[in-house]
Design a protein around this motif. Structure first.
Motif, PDB file in Angstrom:
ATOM      1  N   GLY A   1      63.402  48.598  85.842  1.00 55.07           N
ATOM      2  CA  GLY A   1      64.766  48.125  85.664  1.00 55.07           C
ATOM      3  C   GLY A   1      64.950  46.980  84.686  1.00 55.07           C
ATOM      4  N   ARG A   2      63.862  46.537  84.085  1.00 55.27           N
ATOM      5  CA  ARG A   2      63.971  45.432  83.131  1.00 55.27           C
ATOM      6  C   ARG A   2      63.452  45.880  81.776  1.00 55.27           C
ATOM      7  N   ARG A   3      63.846  45.153  80.741  1.00 55.75           N
ATOM      8  CA  ARG A   3      63.371  45.502  79.410  1.00 55.75           C
ATOM      9  C   ARG A   3      61.973  44.935  79.204  1.00 55.75           C
ATOM     10  N   LEU A   4      61.100  45.817  78.756  1.00 54.27           N
ATOM     11  CA  LEU A   4      59.711  45.427  78.533  1.00 54.27           C
ATOM     12  C   LEU A   4      59.394  45.546  77.046  1.00 54.27           C
ATOM     13  N   PHE A   5      58.692  44.587  76.508  1.00 57.43           N
ATOM     14  CA  PHE A   5      58.378  44.557  75.075  1.00 57.43           C
ATOM     15  C   PHE A   5      56.879  44.412  74.874  1.00 57.43           C
ATOM     16  N   TRP A   6      56.359  45.098  73.871  1.00 60.14           N
ATOM     17  CA  TRP A   6      54.940  44.932  73.557  1.00 60.14           C
ATOM     18  C   TRP A   6      54.667  45.388  72.129  1.00 60.14           C
ATOM     19  N   CYS A   7      53.514  44.989  71.625  1.00 57.65           N
ATOM     20  CA  CYS A   7      53.095  45.441  70.300  1.00 57.65           C
ATOM     21  C   CYS A   7      52.094  46.579  70.470  1.00 57.65           C
ATOM     22  N   PRO A   8      52.443  47.763  69.970  1.00 58.33           N
ATOM     23  CA  PRO A   8      51.583  48.934  70.185  1.00 58.33           C
ATOM     24  C   PRO A   8      50.208  48.784  69.547  1.00 58.33           C
ATOM     25  N   ARG A   9      50.100  47.921  68.594  1.00 54.69           N
ATOM     26  CA  ARG A   9      48.801  47.779  67.941  1.00 54.69           C
ATOM     27  C   ARG A   9      47.963  46.660  68.566  1.00 54.69           C
ATOM     28  N   CYS A  10      48.554  45.494  68.723  1.00 56.88           N
ATOM     29  CA  CYS A  10      47.799  44.379  69.300  1.00 56.88           C
ATOM     30  C   CYS A  10      47.437  44.642  70.763  1.00 56.88           C
ATOM     31  N   GLN A  11      48.320  45.364  71.452  1.00 58.72           N
ATOM     32  CA  GLN A  11      48.055  45.660  72.858  1.00 58.72           C
ATOM     33  C   GLN A  11      47.696  47.140  72.957  1.00 58.72           C
ATOM     34  N   ARG A  12      46.434  47.421  72.883  1.00 56.86           N
ATOM     35  CA  ARG A  12      45.981  48.804  72.802  1.00 56.86           C
ATOM     36  C   ARG A  12      46.439  49.608  74.019  1.00 56.86           C
ATOM     37  N   ALA A  13      46.867  50.828  73.765  1.00 54.61           N
ATOM     38  CA  ALA A  13      47.358  51.673  74.856  1.00 54.61           C
ATOM     39  C   ALA A  13      46.229  52.007  75.825  1.00 54.61           C
ATOM     40  N   PRO A  14      46.570  52.082  77.090  1.00 50.81           N
ATOM     41  CA  PRO A  14      45.552  52.447  78.071  1.00 50.81           C
ATOM     42  C   PRO A  14      45.168  53.904  77.879  1.00 50.81           C
ATOM     43  N   ARG A  15      43.981  54.227  78.261  1.00 46.30           N
ATOM     44  CA  ARG A  15      43.572  55.630  78.177  1.00 46.30           C
ATOM     45  C   ARG A  15      44.471  56.457  79.072  1.00 46.30           C
ATOM     46  N   ARG A  16      44.901  57.572  78.519  1.00 47.33           N
ATOM     47  CA  ARG A  16      45.755  58.458  79.297  1.00 47.33           C
ATOM     48  C   ARG A  16      44.912  59.162  80.348  1.00 47.33           C
ATOM     49  N   ARG A  17      45.425  59.178  81.548  1.00 48.61           N
ATOM     50  CA  ARG A  17      44.663  59.837  82.615  1.00 48.61           C
ATOM     51  C   ARG A  17      44.933  61.339  82.546  1.00 48.61           C
TER      52      ARG A  17
ATOM     53  N   LEU B   1      54.460  39.492  64.768  1.00 44.27           N
ATOM     54  CA  LEU B   1      54.170  38.295  63.978  1.00 44.27           C
ATOM     55  C   LEU B   1      52.727  38.257  63.510  1.00 44.27           C
ATOM     56  N   VAL B   2      51.871  39.007  64.184  1.00 45.32           N
ATOM     57  CA  VAL B   2      50.452  38.972  63.846  1.00 45.32           C
ATOM     58  C   VAL B   2      50.032  40.148  62.976  1.00 45.32           C
ATOM     59  N   CYS B   3      50.445  41.386  63.369  1.00 41.24           N
ATOM     60  CA  CYS B   3      49.938  42.554  62.645  1.00 41.24           C
ATOM     61  C   CYS B   3      51.020  43.309  61.876  1.00 41.24           C
ATOM     62  N   GLY B   4      52.277  42.968  62.079  1.00 47.24           N
ATOM     63  CA  GLY B   4      53.342  43.614  61.325  1.00 47.24           C
ATOM     64  C   GLY B   4      53.840  44.927  61.905  1.00 47.24           C
ATOM     65  N   THR B   5      53.163  45.444  62.915  1.00 52.86           N
ATOM     66  CA  THR B   5      53.616  46.679  63.563  1.00 52.86           C
ATOM     67  C   THR B   5      54.950  46.423  64.267  1.00 52.86           C
ATOM     68  N   LYS B   6      55.799  47.441  64.294  1.00 48.73           N
ATOM     69  CA  LYS B   6      57.087  47.266  64.972  1.00 48.73           C
ATOM     70  C   LYS B   6      56.900  47.072  66.472  1.00 48.73           C
ATOM     71  N   VAL B   7      57.528  46.055  67.000  1.00 52.61           N
ATOM     72  CA  VAL B   7      57.444  45.788  68.432  1.00 52.61           C
ATOM     73  C   VAL B   7      58.171  46.898  69.189  1.00 52.61           C
TER      74      VAL B   7
ATOM     75  N   VAL C   1      56.801  38.959  71.326  1.00 51.60           N
ATOM     76  CA  VAL C   1      57.379  40.292  71.487  1.00 51.60           C
ATOM     77  C   VAL C   1      58.717  40.317  72.232  1.00 51.60           C
ATOM     78  N   TYR C   2      58.956  39.356  73.089  1.00 55.06           N
ATOM     79  CA  TYR C   2      60.169  39.380  73.893  1.00 55.06           C
ATOM     80  C   TYR C   2      61.418  39.383  72.999  1.00 55.06           C
TER      81      TYR C   2
END
Length: 346
Positions: A329-345, A316-322, A307-308
């Motif tokens: 202050g830094r750029r953070l990258f992740w896959c919204p599908r492979c890394q499931r979003a935390p439950r919203r509080r 590379l695994v699921c095809g979802t846009k990174v 993802v970086y």
DNA sequence: TTTCCATGAGAAT
DNA sequence: TTCTCCTGGAAAT
């Protein structure tokens, strides 16, 4: 920058290249003149890396007690790097540090023994070639380089070697019998006592690359906080040596969303992440490169990371846009599908 | 040539 | 959160 693996490489390199030698220490740029004077002419007696901190031990002055060892503490920060050059016995990569293009190329060359090659053993020959290319015509005396001559332990038959003039803003130059190391752009560069060094280390969390690195301390530190795990991984008091690439990639490989709160990440997941970091970073020390993709996920040899620096491109695994967003202050990258979003509080 | 940017972190706001 | 420091390669002008 140099994440922790780079600093551990440096610790190894300095031990091998300069260990036991008296060094001429100078500050061509001038900003470290006082510190250099304290170390000039002393022998390098030890090297250590803890996270992104590099410590080089210099022998005490003859009239100082046994605990008069002085340490050179260097933190490369975002831009710092060490550049090496020397004679044919001085086996060093050209440079280690901030990922400027030249550095990257060099590290690739070192890591690929199957490069076509020159007659001699490939990596050795490459280093020498680079060193020669980099050498400026030996100009007159670099201040500090000519006095305090290193011990004359040159092996018989070795061709005479002369250090090139410092290039750019060289904060520190370490000159040994067979080669030179120049430091540019560090965030920190200072001479400290053993006690001051220990104080710096007390503020650091466990380092996955050190034998004393305590994974359970990492797990406990993360689970004690309500901060996002993506921030905690960049906090050097939680885990030492992880930077922006290892953070993003370790979270991806563990399938953990960076915004998930530390205390909500299961301990088993964190233990696995610690083990994974230890493995990935050890590989980084060995090769000088950060490669986190598994061979089966690497569609192209250039696919070093999941993802970086891949925002907008397909996972590379699921095809979802990174995805990308700033975090601390830094750029953070992740896959919204492979890394499931935390439950919203609520 | 000027500007932007980077694998960082501490201080200031 | 924003500023500041440090450097040099690449991109933009």
């Amino acid at each position: 920058m140099p994440e922790g693996h780079t600093v551990h490489r440096l610790a190894h390199a300095f031990a091998e290249l300069f260990g036991g030698q008296r060094l001429a220490v100078s500050s061509p740029q001038g900003r470290f003149a006082d510190g250099a004077a304290l170390l000039d002419g002393h022998a390098l007696v030890g090297t250590e890396a803890h996270g992104k901190q590099l410590f080089l031990a210099f022998s005490p002055a003859p009239d100082a007690g046994a605990d008069g060892v002085r340490w050179l503490r260097v933190h490369l920060g975002l831009y710092g790097s060490w550049t090496f050059a020397g004679d044919e016995t001085f086996r060093a990569p050209h440079a280690i540090g901030a990922p400027r293009r030249r550095v990257g190329e060099e590290e690739v060359a070192l890591a690929s023994p199957d490069e076509p090659a020159s007659p001699e053993s490939p990596d050795e020959a490459d280093d020498v070639v680079v060193a020669i290319e980099e050498a400026a015509p030996a100009t007159d005396a670099t201040p500090g380089a000519t006095d305090a001559a290193p011990e004359a332990d040159a092996s018989p038959g070795a061709t005479a070697w002369h250090p090139h003039a410092p290039r750019g803003a060289v904060r520190v130059r370490l000159l040994g019998a067979h080669g030179v190391a120049d430091l540019t752009g560090p965030t920190a560069c200072e001479v400290v006592t053993a006690e001051e060094k220990a104080a710096v280390q007390r503020r650091l969390g466990p380092d996955p690359l050190r034998p004393d690195g305590d994974g359970e301390a990492f797990v406990a530190a993360v689970r004690a906080r309500r901060r996002a795990v993506g921030e905690l991984l960049m906090d050097q008091s939680v885990v030492a040596g992880v930077g922006n690439i290892y953070r993003a990639e370790a979270l991806y490989r563990a399938r953990v969303h960076p915004l998930r709160l530390g205390r909500d990440v299961p301990a088993t997941r964190l233990r696995a992440m610690w083990a994974d970091l230890a493995e990935l970073m050890a590989d980084g020390v060995a090769t000088g490169r950060i490669v986190t993709t598994r061979p089966e996920d690497r569609h192209d040899p250039e696919d070093r990371w999941y993802v970086y620096h891949r925002s907008g491109r397909p996972c590379l695994v699921c095809g979802t846009k990174v995805a990308e967003a700033p975090m601390a202050g830094r750029r953070l990258f992740w896959c919204p599908r492979c890394q499931r979003a935390p439950r919203r509080r609520p």
